[in-house]
Design a protein around this motif. Sequence first.
Motif, PDB file in Angstrom:
ATOM      1  N   LEU A  93     -82.917 -17.773 -79.538  1.00  0.00           N
ATOM      2  CA  LEU A  93     -82.381 -18.673 -78.514  1.00  0.00           C
ATOM      3  C   LEU A  93     -80.888 -18.907 -78.707  1.00  0.00           C
ATOM      4  N   ASP A  94     -80.222 -19.316 -77.639  1.00  0.00           N
ATOM      5  CA  ASP A  94     -78.786 -19.572 -77.687  1.00  0.00           C
ATOM      6  C   ASP A  94     -78.503 -20.904 -78.386  1.00  0.00           C
ATOM      7  N   ALA A  95     -77.250 -21.030 -78.862  1.00  0.00           N
ATOM      8  CA  ALA A  95     -76.889 -22.224 -79.625  1.00  0.00           C
ATOM      9  C   ALA A  95     -76.429 -23.377 -78.741  1.00  0.00           C
ATOM     10  N   ASP A  96     -76.259 -23.128 -77.441  1.00  0.00           N
ATOM     11  CA  ASP A  96     -75.620 -24.136 -76.591  1.00  0.00           C
ATOM     12  C   ASP A  96     -76.607 -25.038 -75.848  1.00  0.00           C
ATOM     13  N   LEU A  97     -77.890 -24.974 -76.239  1.00  0.00           N
ATOM     14  CA  LEU A  97     -78.957 -25.790 -75.651  1.00  0.00           C
ATOM     15  C   LEU A  97     -79.314 -25.382 -74.221  1.00  0.00           C
ATOM     16  N   GLN A  98     -78.825 -24.214 -73.791  1.00  0.00           N
ATOM     17  CA  GLN A  98     -79.246 -23.739 -72.464  1.00  0.00           C
ATOM     18  C   GLN A  98     -80.671 -23.200 -72.513  1.00  0.00           C
ATOM     19  N   HIS A  99     -81.101 -22.816 -73.728  1.00  0.00           N
ATOM     20  CA  HIS A  99     -82.497 -22.428 -73.927  1.00  0.00           C
ATOM     21  C   HIS A  99     -83.180 -23.617 -74.594  1.00  0.00           C
ATOM     22  N   LYS A 197     -77.219 -26.999 -68.175  1.00  0.00           N
ATOM     23  CA  LYS A 197     -75.799 -26.736 -68.429  1.00  0.00           C
ATOM     24  C   LYS A 197     -75.632 -26.618 -69.931  1.00  0.00           C
ATOM     25  N   ARG A 198     -74.652 -25.802 -70.387  1.00  0.00           N
ATOM     26  CA  ARG A 198     -74.451 -25.772 -71.845  1.00  0.00           C
ATOM     27  C   ARG A 198     -74.004 -27.158 -72.286  1.00  0.00           C
ATOM     28  N   TYR A 199     -74.433 -27.559 -73.502  1.00  0.00           N
ATOM     29  CA  TYR A 199     -74.212 -28.931 -73.947  1.00  0.00           C
ATOM     30  C   TYR A 199     -72.718 -29.208 -74.103  1.00  0.00           C
TER      31      TYR A 199
HETATM   32 MG    MG Z   1     -74.788 -20.290 -72.646  1.00  0.00          MG
END
Ligand code: MG
Length: 316
Positions: A93-99, A197-199
């Motif tokens: 998973l991505d680090a930006d909380l989009q997942h 949205k990315r955090y």
């Molecule tokens: Mg992203």
Amino acid sequence: MTRKISFAIPAYEEAPNISMLLGKLVNVLKGEKYLYEIIIVDDGSQDSTWQTILEEAKKNPNVIGLRLARNFGHQSALIAALSHASGDAVISLDADLQHPPEAVPSLLRAWEEGYPVVQTQRVDNSGTGLFKKITSKYFYKLFSYFANVKLTKGSSDFRLLDRSALQALLEMENAFLRGSVEWLGYNSKTIKFDVGKRYKGHSKYTLKRMLQFAYKAMISHSTKPLRLGIWVGTFTSLFAFIQLVYVFYQYWFGYVVPGWASTIGIMSFLFGILFVMIGIIGVYLAEIHEKLLNRPNFIVAEETTTFYEKNNKNKP
Ligand code: MG
Ligand code: UDP
């Protein structure tokens, strides 16, 4: 024996997101019966991503950090994380909380049902810009046509892989993981999720990076563009032949064919096509050349585990 789930997270300049993500993930895992490890790969960030990972690894022994020697790009960072996973299943998973970590239990339930691969599909909402929606839609269409593997629109790198699928994946060439996972052909289930949205921070996919990503994905899965030249060549020569017959016919009856401009027009058009074709061959050649250089996908410069050993700091 209690089974273990690995998490594989690529992170490029994600310092403000990491603690939030880990907090949420650990919270979700409290309700699960599994052991876990969280592998975060710092993909050559310039911000304090690595410091944050070190702190988190100190607090939680299940957090493992790898720092790559430089920025190798999203796919390579993800491969680095996947290669270090030791669990019975791995979730990327991505680090930006989009997942959203909240969707992790549904991935696990599908795995427990027996699916070796659990894919996710983004339901695009306000979190995705119009430009991204459109380019992504057409990329998936084009890719599916060229590569003969069907990619569903909105598929992402948020997925679960059973150990068996992970091993098969790591043995192959992986410029585009989404395509490779499809290509493996394992039985899979798809779970929909709302992409937020990315955090914090901004997307690292600039237009240039998106185009690079798209063409790498395409040529690593398809040789159709190489053969395109045969068709274009056939049609243009057929057209040229008909034109030639017409010119001779006119000449026979004593007409001089006018039209310097049209001749030049057709010539430059054909040369244009020719150069595009040479360019396509060049792109494939470059790829073969890179393979011959036999460079690894990524270089690990440092690991949290060895960092703590070296500095004689005991991890709790
Ligand atoms: Mg992203
Ligand atoms: N990422 C990375 N290396 C890069 C670019 C991105 O490891 O060179 C990571 C990034 O930190 C994030 C994931 O890949 O966890 C997806 O990147 P991003 O959110 O920028 O892409 P988008 O969501 O806009 O497609």
